[in-house]
Design an enzyme around this catalytic site. Structure first.
Site, short mmCIF file in Angstrom:
data_model
loop_
_atom_site.label_atom_id
_atom_site.label_comp_id
_atom_site.label_asym_id
_atom_site.label_seq_id
_atom_site.Cartn_x
_atom_site.Cartn_y
_atom_site.Cartn_z
N GLY A 272 0.82 -1.21 0.00
CA GLY A 272 0.00 0.00 0.00
C GLY A 272 0.85 1.25 0.00
O GLY A 272 2.04 1.22 0.31
N GLY A 277 3.64 7.68 3.65
CA GLY A 277 4.69 6.77 3.19
C GLY A 277 4.06 5.54 2.57
O GLY A 277 2.99 5.61 1.95
N GLU A 278 4.72 4.41 2.75
CA GLU A 278 4.23 3.18 2.17
C GLU A 278 4.09 2.11 3.25
O GLU A 278 4.70 2.20 4.32
CB GLU A 278 5.17 2.69 1.07
CG GLU A 278 6.60 2.42 1.53
CD GLU A 278 7.49 2.00 0.38
OE1 GLU A 278 7.03 2.04 -0.76
OE2 GLU A 278 8.65 1.62 0.64
N VAL A 279 3.27 1.11 2.94
CA VAL A 279 3.05 -0.02 3.84
C VAL A 279 3.57 -1.27 3.15
O VAL A 279 3.23 -1.54 2.00
CB VAL A 279 1.56 -0.18 4.20
CG1 VAL A 279 1.36 -1.34 5.16
CG2 VAL A 279 1.02 1.11 4.79
N ASP A 397 -9.94 10.44 11.53
CA ASP A 397 -9.76 10.09 10.12
C ASP A 397 -10.43 8.74 9.83
O ASP A 397 -9.83 7.85 9.23
CB ASP A 397 -8.28 10.05 9.76
CG ASP A 397 -8.05 10.09 8.24
OD1 ASP A 397 -9.01 10.43 7.51
OD2 ASP A 397 -6.94 9.79 7.79
#
EC number: 2.7.11.30
Length: 636
Positions: A272, A277-279, A397
C-alpha cells in the site's frame, strides 16, 4: 582488594612520570586554542572520506568550495598546502603570541587549516568562537565558510582579555611561568590527582556492578510474576502462544518497543501507499507483520501514532495490534521511521468491499458492529486498577481505507496518526490542526470550521459522522434474494367470515377463536435487493479530491447525504440501519448517536434483525384481538 589498589597506584605514578617526560609543548598550543585535534585534517583518510561523501551526495562540483589553505607539514596538508573541509565546516586562520626562549622575545605564530564540523550545529561555531575567551597566552582565530582558500588572506580578530605589551613584559620577566602546565605542577599535586582519579574509578566500577546485579534481580522477579499471571489467565496464554493470531485485549502497553526491530525484519513486498509513506508486508521472527514507513517530514505523525498505541489499556479486539516502532536508515541514506503492526491478509475494508462477492445482511451488520466497537473503545475512558487509565481518544480520520478486515465479519480500526487524547483535562498533543483528515468524510462542523477545539466531545461526534458514511458504503454491497413473509388471512377457515372478519368466530361456549394466519409468498411482496458497486460517499457529486469549498456547498449548504436504496425499506434490518445512518450524519453534532448507543443498537439488530416486522405483527395481532373481543361483546 588492597593489593590491587596498591598496584593501580604504582602503575598510575609511573604513567604520570612518562606523560611528564613525553609532553609536547607544540600540542599544548593547539589544545589551548580549543581547536579539535582533527580540525587540521587527516592526510589521506580524511580527504578520501570527504571526497567519497561528496560523490555519494552527487555533488562533485563542491570540492573546490571545500578547499582551505593549510600551512602544516606535508603529512597533514599534502603537497599543495591544501586541506579539504566537510560541507558546512569552516576554514580558519589562527594566531598566537609565542615566547622564544633563545632570542628572549615574543613571536607571532600563524596557523591555517580546516575546522571540524560539529554535531548538531552543522557548522564550526565552538572552534571559531574560541578567541572570545581568555587564554594563558594571547590567541585568536578567524573563520570563513566560503572555501576556495578563503582563509589565506583572512585577518583574525584582536586579542581578547590580554594586552600584548603586558604579556611581553610578563614573559620577559618570568619566562618560567609560561612553561607547560604539567611542568609547573608539583609532584604532590600529580599524586593527589592520580589517587583521587583511581579512587573514583573504583567506586564507579563498584556502583556499575551493583546496578547490574539489581536490574538482573528485578528482571528475574518480573519474569516470575509474568509466568504466574500466564498460568492463571487463559487469555494471556493464548496471546503468548501467537502474538499475531489475535490482537487480544489487556491493560498493559503494546507488545514490543525496541530500537533494533528493523534488524529482524525481512521485507517481502509493498502492499500500500499513503500520504505519509508506504506499507510493506514483512516477516518478523517467523510471523507476518505490516510495516508502515514514515518519512522524516511526517515525524510528528509517527510520534503521535506511536504514543497512542503505547497508551495504557489500548489493546482491543477491534483496534489494530501494535507490535513495535523503530528508526532506520535505508541504503539511500534516508532516515525513515517504522511503525510495525499485525498483518491481515484481507486488507482494508475498502478493498474488501470492492470484491466481486456481495454481502449478506448479517455479514454487513457484523462488519459495521465490529467497527463501532473499536470506535467506542477509543472514545471511552477506561479506569483500570491502580494508576492504569485509558484516556478518551478521537480518531479524526475514520474511513473505509483506515479500517482493516481481520477475518470475515470482523474489522479493526487502524491509522491513528491524527488521533487526539483527552487526558488530565487537556488535549494531547497540545499543538494540533483542527481541519485534518479526508475531506470527503469530514463532518459539516469541520468543513465549515465551526468545531470548538476546546470541546473534546465534538471531535468524537465528528468520528460518528464519518462512521455513518462507512455504514452506507457497507450497506450498498448487500444483496438479498428472498421472498418476504406476508401475513394473510386463511379465508377457508370455518371460523372466519369473508365479509366482516367476525361471522361465526364465537363458539357456543363463548370462547373467541383467534384468526388463522399463514405465511404465503404473495406476488408483488417479494424482496429482491441487488448490490451496487462499491463507491466512496458523494461519488459523482464531488471530484475525486474535493476541496473545502466544494464539500461545504454539498454537505453544509445543500445538506446532501448519500442516498439510501429504496429497496432497504423492504428489508427490516437495512431499514433500521438506514435510520441509524440518518441520525448519525445529522448536521448538528449533538443530535447524533454516541458510539456506545450505536454499539448497543447494532448488537440488538444482529440479535433480532426482523424486529421491525415483529413489532408490526405484534401491533396487528393486538388490533385484531381487540376487534374480535369487541365484536363478541356486542353479539352477546
Amino acid at each position: 582488594m588492597n593489593i590491587t589498589f596498591i598496584f593501580i597506584l604504582i602503575f598510575g605514578f609511573f604513567n604520570t612520570q612518562k606523560c611528564s617526560k613525553d609532553y609536547d609543548h607544540f600540542d599544548d598550543e593547539d589544545l589551548a586554542l580549543s581547536i579539535p585535534k582533527n580540525a587540521i585534517g587527516v592526510p589521506k583518510e580524511f580527504r578520501q572520506q570527504v571526497l567519497k561523501e561528496m560523490k555519494l551526495r552527487n555533488r562533485p562540483n563542491d570540492i573546490l568550495k571545500n578547499r582551505c589553505y593549510c600551512n602544516y607539514d606535508q603529512s597533514i596538508c599534502g603537497n599543495n598546502m591544501t586541506c579539504v573541509k566537510q560541507d558546512g565546516a569552516a576554514c580558519y586562520h589562527a594566531v598566537e603570541e609565542v615566547y622564544n626562549k633563545a632570542e628572549k622575545r615574543m613571536e607571532t605564530l600563524h596557523k591555517w587549516g580546516c575546522a571540524t564540523l560539529e554535531r548538531g550545529s552543522g557548522a564550526s561555531h565552538l572552534t571559531c568562537n574560541s578567541w572570545r575567551a581568555a587564554h594563558h597566552s594571547p590567541k585568536s582565530i578567524g573563520c570563513c565558510y566560503e572555501g576556495n582558500y578563503c582563509n589565506k588572506n583572512l585577518i583574525p580578530p584582536a586579542y581578547v582579555h590580554h594586552h600584548k605589551e603586558k604579556a611581553l613584559q610578563e614573559k620577559t620577566d618570568n619566562p618560567e611561568d609560561y612553561d607547560s602546565p604539567l611542568e609547573n605542577m608539583t609532584r604532590g599535586g600529580k599524586m593527589f590527582i592520580m589517587v583521587f582519579a583511581t579512587v573514583m574509578s573504583v567506586f564507579a566500577v563498584i556502583g556499575c556492578i551493583y546496578l547490574c546485579i539489581t536490574r538482573a534481580e528485578e528482571k528475574s522477579k518480573a519474569r516470575a510474576r509474568a509466568k504466574t499471571v500466564s498460568l492463571k489467565t487463559e487469555s494471556t496464554y493464548m496471546e503468548s502462544k501467537s502474538m499475531l493470531e489475535d490482537s487480544g485485549s489487556g491493560s498493559g502497553q503494546a507488545a514490543l518497543i525496541q530500537r533494533t526491530v528493523r534488524q529482524d525484519l525481512t521485507i517481502i513486498k509493498t502492499i500500500g501507499q499513503g500520504r505519509y509513506g508506504e506499507v510493506r508486508k514483512a516477516l518478523y521472527r517467523g510471523s507476518y507483520v505490516a510495516v508502515k514507513t514514515f518519512y522524516t517530514t511526517d515525524e510528528d505523525s509517527w510520534k503521535n501514532e506511536r504514543d497512542v498505541y503505547q497508551t495504557n489499556m489500548i489493546n482491543h479486539e477491534n483496534i489494530l495490534q501494535f507490535v513495535a516502532a523503530d528508526i532506520w536508515s535505508e541504503e539511500d541514506s534516508m532516515t525513515k521511521m517504522l511503525l510495525i503492526t499485525d498483518y491481515h491478509e484481507l486488507g482494508s475494508l475498502s478493498d474488501y468491499l470492492c470484491r466481486e462477492e456481495t454481502l449478506t445482511t448479517d455479514e454487513a451488520l457484523r462488519l459495521i458492529h465490529s467497527c463501532i466497537c473499536g470506535i467506542e473503545h477509543l472514545h471511552a475512558a477506561v479506569h483500570g486498577t491502580g494508576s492504569f487509565r485509558k484516556p478518551e481518544i478521537a480518531h479524526r480520520d475514520i474511513k473505509s481505507k483506515n479500517i482493516i478486515v481481520k477475518r470475515p465479519n470482523v474489522c479493526c480500526i487502524a491509522d491513528l496518526g491524527l488521533a487526539l487524547r483527552y487526558q488530565n483535562d487537556k488535549i494531547l498533543p497540545e499543538k494540533f490542526n483542527v481541519q485534518v483528515g479526508t475531506k470527503r468524510y469530514m463532518a459539516p462542523e469541520l468543513i465549515s470550521n465551526k468545531l470548538n477545539p476546546k470541546d473534546f466531545s465534538q471531535f468524537k461526534m465528528a468520528d460518528i459522522y464519518s462512521m455513518a458514511l462507512v455504514m452506507w458504503e457497507v450497506a450498498i454491497r448487500v444483496e438479498v434474494n428472498t421472498c418476504e413473509e406476508v401475513l394473510t388471512v386463511d379465508e377457508t377457515s370455518p371460523d372466519h367470515s369473508a365479509s366482516s372478519g367476525i361471522g361465526e368466530s364465537v363458539s357456543s361456549s363463548g370462547n373467541i377463536s383467534r384468526m388463522h394466519l399463514q405465511k404465503t409468498n404473495v406476488e408483488g411482496h417479494s424482496t429482491s435487493l441487488k448490490a451496487k458497486q462499491h463507491v466512496p460517499p458523494f461519488d459523482g457529486i464531488v471530484h475525486n479530491d474535493p476541496n473545502f469549498d466544494e464539500m461545504n456547498d454539498v454537505i453544509c449548504v445543500r445538506r446532501i447525504r448519500p442516498p439510501p436504496d429504496l429497496a432497504w425499506k423492504n428489508v427490516p434490518a437495512l431499514n433500521e440501519l438506514s435510520k441509524l445512518m440518518e441520525d448519525s450524519w445529522h448536521s448538528i453534532p449533538h443530535f447524533r448517536h454516541s458510539a456506545l448507543k450505536l454499539k448497543k443498537e447494532m448488537a440488538e439488530l444482529i440479535k433480532n434483525p426482523d424486529r421491525q416486522n415483529q413489532s408490526q405483527r405484534k401491533v396487528e395481532f393486538q388490533q385484531q384481538d381487540s376487534g374480535l373481543v369487541e365484536s363478541a361483546t356486542n353479539q352477546s
